[in-house]
Design a protein around this motif. Sequence first.
Motif, PDB file in Angstrom:
ATOM      1  N   THR A  58      68.675 -23.317  41.658  1.00 18.47           N
ATOM      2  CA  THR A  58      68.665 -24.568  42.396  1.00 18.47           C
ATOM      3  C   THR A  58      67.380 -25.318  42.088  1.00 18.47           C
ATOM      4  O   THR A  58      66.296 -24.735  42.110  1.00 18.47           O
ATOM      5  CB  THR A  58      68.737 -24.296  43.909  1.00 18.47           C
ATOM      6  OG1 THR A  58      69.872 -23.482  44.163  1.00 18.47           O
ATOM      7  CG2 THR A  58      68.842 -25.577  44.702  1.00 18.47           C
ATOM      8  N   GLU A  59      67.497 -26.621  41.834  1.00 21.34           N
ATOM      9  CA  GLU A  59      66.311 -27.422  41.607  1.00 21.34           C
ATOM     10  C   GLU A  59      65.817 -27.976  42.925  1.00 21.34           C
ATOM     11  O   GLU A  59      66.593 -28.425  43.756  1.00 21.34           O
ATOM     12  CB  GLU A  59      66.619 -28.579  40.651  1.00 21.34           C
ATOM     13  CG  GLU A  59      66.436 -28.189  39.218  1.00 21.34           C
ATOM     14  CD  GLU A  59      66.449 -29.401  38.307  1.00 21.34           C
ATOM     15  OE1 GLU A  59      65.817 -30.421  38.634  1.00 21.34           O
ATOM     16  OE2 GLU A  59      67.110 -29.302  37.290  1.00 21.34           O
ATOM     17  N   LEU A  60      64.501 -27.954  43.113  1.00 14.30           N
ATOM     18  CA  LEU A  60      63.896 -28.489  44.317  1.00 14.30           C
ATOM     19  C   LEU A  60      63.276 -29.837  43.995  1.00 14.30           C
ATOM     20  O   LEU A  60      62.738 -30.043  42.911  1.00 14.30           O
ATOM     21  CB  LEU A  60      62.819 -27.531  44.838  1.00 14.30           C
ATOM     22  CG  LEU A  60      63.289 -26.132  45.217  1.00 14.30           C
ATOM     23  CD1 LEU A  60      62.099 -25.269  45.597  1.00 14.30           C
ATOM     24  CD2 LEU A  60      64.284 -26.204  46.361  1.00 14.30           C
ATOM     25  N   ASP A  61      63.354 -30.756  44.961  1.00 16.36           N
ATOM     26  CA  ASP A  61      62.717 -32.056  44.787  1.00 16.36           C
ATOM     27  C   ASP A  61      61.205 -31.880  44.843  1.00 16.36           C
ATOM     28  O   ASP A  61      60.683 -31.065  45.615  1.00 16.36           O
ATOM     29  CB  ASP A  61      63.159 -33.022  45.888  1.00 16.36           C
ATOM     30  CG  ASP A  61      64.639 -33.337  45.792  1.00 16.36           C
ATOM     31  OD1 ASP A  61      65.158 -33.318  44.657  1.00 16.36           O
ATOM     32  OD2 ASP A  61      65.260 -33.581  46.839  1.00 16.36           O
ATOM     33  N   LEU A  62      60.494 -32.659  44.053  1.00 15.18           N
ATOM     34  CA  LEU A  62      59.042 -32.607  44.061  1.00 15.18           C
ATOM     35  C   LEU A  62      58.500 -33.597  45.087  1.00 15.18           C
ATOM     36  O   LEU A  62      58.963 -34.725  45.199  1.00 15.18           O
ATOM     37  CB  LEU A  62      58.494 -32.939  42.672  1.00 15.18           C
ATOM     38  CG  LEU A  62      58.834 -31.934  41.580  1.00 15.18           C
ATOM     39  CD1 LEU A  62      58.271 -32.405  40.255  1.00 15.18           C
ATOM     40  CD2 LEU A  62      58.279 -30.564  41.920  1.00 15.18           C
ATOM     41  N   PHE A  63      57.515 -33.177  45.843  1.00 16.13           N
ATOM     42  CA  PHE A  63      56.868 -34.019  46.831  1.00 16.13           C
ATOM     43  C   PHE A  63      55.447 -34.316  46.361  1.00 16.13           C
ATOM     44  O   PHE A  63      54.871 -33.566  45.572  1.00 16.13           O
ATOM     45  CB  PHE A  63      56.801 -33.315  48.200  1.00 16.13           C
ATOM     46  CG  PHE A  63      58.156 -33.056  48.793  1.00 16.13           C
ATOM     47  CD1 PHE A  63      58.868 -34.085  49.372  1.00 16.13           C
ATOM     48  CD2 PHE A  63      58.706 -31.787  48.757  1.00 16.13           C
ATOM     49  CE1 PHE A  63      60.119 -33.846  49.921  1.00 16.13           C
ATOM     50  CE2 PHE A  63      59.948 -31.544  49.302  1.00 16.13           C
ATOM     51  CZ  PHE A  63      60.663 -32.576  49.891  1.00 16.13           C
ATOM     52  N   THR A  64      54.870 -35.396  46.891  1.00 16.75           N
ATOM     53  CA  THR A  64      53.488 -35.700  46.527  1.00 16.75           C
ATOM     54  C   THR A  64      52.546 -34.666  47.113  1.00 16.75           C
ATOM     55  O   THR A  64      51.518 -34.362  46.539  1.00 16.75           O
ATOM     56  CB  THR A  64      53.093 -37.099  47.022  1.00 16.75           C
ATOM     57  OG1 THR A  64      53.330 -37.184  48.420  1.00 16.75           O
ATOM     58  CG2 THR A  64      53.891 -38.167  46.282  1.00 16.75           C
ATOM     59  N   HIS A  65      52.908 -34.119  48.265  1.00 21.79           N
ATOM     60  CA  HIS A  65      52.066 -33.098  48.887  1.00 21.79           C
ATOM     61  C   HIS A  65      52.949 -31.898  49.219  1.00 21.79           C
ATOM     62  O   HIS A  65      53.682 -31.905  50.193  1.00 21.79           O
ATOM     63  CB  HIS A  65      51.392 -33.631  50.155  1.00 21.79           C
ATOM     64  CG  HIS A  65      50.610 -32.584  50.879  1.00 21.79           C
ATOM     65  ND1 HIS A  65      49.440 -32.070  50.381  1.00 21.79           N
ATOM     66  CD2 HIS A  65      50.832 -31.945  52.053  1.00 21.79           C
ATOM     67  CE1 HIS A  65      48.977 -31.159  51.214  1.00 21.79           C
ATOM     68  NE2 HIS A  65      49.808 -31.067  52.239  1.00 21.79           N
ATOM     69  N   GLN A  66      52.891 -30.905  48.389  1.00 18.01           N
ATOM     70  CA  GLN A  66      53.650 -29.702  48.642  1.00 18.01           C
ATOM     71  C   GLN A  66      52.909 -28.855  49.681  1.00 18.01           C
ATOM     72  O   GLN A  66      51.716 -28.622  49.543  1.00 18.01           O
ATOM     73  CB  GLN A  66      53.793 -28.876  47.355  1.00 18.01           C
ATOM     74  CG  GLN A  66      54.722 -29.479  46.330  1.00 18.01           C
ATOM     75  CD  GLN A  66      56.167 -29.304  46.711  1.00 18.01           C
ATOM     76  OE1 GLN A  66      56.643 -29.969  47.617  1.00 18.01           O
ATOM     77  NE2 GLN A  66      56.858 -28.446  46.047  1.00 18.01           N
ATOM     78  N   PRO A  67      53.558 -28.441  50.748  1.00 15.38           N
ATOM     79  CA  PRO A  67      52.871 -27.599  51.730  1.00 15.38           C
ATOM     80  C   PRO A  67      52.539 -26.244  51.135  1.00 15.38           C
ATOM     81  O   PRO A  67      53.340 -25.638  50.423  1.00 15.38           O
ATOM     82  CB  PRO A  67      53.884 -27.470  52.860  1.00 15.38           C
ATOM     83  CG  PRO A  67      55.194 -27.816  52.266  1.00 15.38           C
ATOM     84  CD  PRO A  67      54.937 -28.699  51.100  1.00 15.38           C
ATOM     85  N   THR A  68      51.344 -25.805  51.382  1.00 14.53           N
ATOM     86  CA  THR A  68      50.904 -24.493  50.920  1.00 14.53           C
ATOM     87  C   THR A  68      50.447 -23.692  52.123  1.00 14.53           C
ATOM     88  O   THR A  68      50.375 -24.195  53.258  1.00 14.53           O
ATOM     89  CB  THR A  68      49.734 -24.614  49.921  1.00 14.53           C
ATOM     90  OG1 THR A  68      48.620 -25.200  50.587  1.00 14.53           O
ATOM     91  CG2 THR A  68      50.133 -25.448  48.713  1.00 14.53           C
ATOM     92  N   LEU A  69      50.088 -22.483  51.910  1.00 10.70           N
ATOM     93  CA  LEU A  69      49.576 -21.626  52.986  1.00 10.70           C
ATOM     94  C   LEU A  69      48.304 -22.216  53.585  1.00 10.70           C
ATOM     95  O   LEU A  69      48.086 -22.135  54.777  1.00 10.70           O
ATOM     96  CB  LEU A  69      49.325 -20.226  52.428  1.00 10.70           C
ATOM     97  CG  LEU A  69      48.752 -19.195  53.400  1.00 10.70           C
ATOM     98  CD1 LEU A  69      49.749 -18.935  54.529  1.00 10.70           C
ATOM     99  CD2 LEU A  69      48.419 -17.915  52.707  1.00 10.70           C
ATOM    100  N   TRP A  70      47.494 -22.856  52.772  1.00 11.45           N
ATOM    101  CA  TRP A  70      46.213 -23.379  53.237  1.00 11.45           C
ATOM    102  C   TRP A  70      46.358 -24.705  53.977  1.00 11.45           C
ATOM    103  O   TRP A  70      45.487 -25.109  54.717  1.00 11.45           O
ATOM    104  CB  TRP A  70      45.253 -23.541  52.074  1.00 11.45           C
ATOM    105  CG  TRP A  70      45.088 -22.255  51.329  1.00 11.45           C
ATOM    106  CD1 TRP A  70      45.553 -21.968  50.093  1.00 11.45           C
ATOM    107  CD2 TRP A  70      44.462 -21.077  51.804  1.00 11.45           C
ATOM    108  NE1 TRP A  70      45.261 -20.673  49.758  1.00 11.45           N
ATOM    109  CE2 TRP A  70      44.574 -20.101  50.802  1.00 11.45           C
ATOM    110  CE3 TRP A  70      43.828 -20.719  52.990  1.00 11.45           C
ATOM    111  CZ2 TRP A  70      44.067 -18.814  50.926  1.00 11.45           C
ATOM    112  CZ3 TRP A  70      43.320 -19.434  53.096  1.00 11.45           C
ATOM    113  CH2 TRP A  70      43.445 -18.509  52.090  1.00 11.45           C
ATOM    114  N   SER A  71      47.465 -25.403  53.793  1.00 14.71           N
ATOM    115  CA  SER A  71      47.628 -26.696  54.464  1.00 14.71           C
ATOM    116  C   SER A  71      48.333 -26.575  55.808  1.00 14.71           C
ATOM    117  O   SER A  71      48.462 -27.555  56.532  1.00 14.71           O
ATOM    118  CB  SER A  71      48.415 -27.648  53.572  1.00 14.71           C
ATOM    119  OG  SER A  71      49.725 -27.183  53.398  1.00 14.71           O
ATOM    120  N   ILE A  72      48.788 -25.401  56.157  1.00 13.41           N
ATOM    121  CA  ILE A  72      49.509 -25.208  57.433  1.00 13.41           C
ATOM    122  C   ILE A  72      48.535 -24.999  58.564  1.00 13.41           C
ATOM    123  O   ILE A  72      47.546 -24.443  58.515  1.00 13.41           O
ATOM    124  CB  ILE A  72      50.479 -24.010  57.325  1.00 13.41           C
ATOM    125  CG1 ILE A  72      51.534 -24.345  56.290  1.00 13.41           C
ATOM    126  CG2 ILE A  72      51.119 -23.696  58.656  1.00 13.41           C
ATOM    127  CD1 ILE A  72      52.535 -23.243  56.045  1.00 13.41           C
TER     128      ILE A  72
END
Length: 72
Positions: A58-72
């Motif tokens: 499955t292809e995922l849409d790209l976002f300008t800001h992908q959430p990461t462990l450090w951004s949560i």
Amino acid sequence: MIPIPSASAAPSCRVCGRLLRSETSRARGVGPICHRRTHGTAPRIPTPHPDHHVPGQTELDLFTHQPTLWSI
């Protein structure tokens, strides 16, 4: 009777001393095995093609800001 060349007259490998049989090896001065050992071969690393598709992936849409462990 066919004359057999003496060992000193026959071309030999500069690395291991074995007799050289092919014209390429004689011109190079090194046998094929020693040439492979000293020069090696470039590693063949498969690269993905742009049209490469894995069935069921499955292809995922790209976002300008992908959430990461450090951004949560």
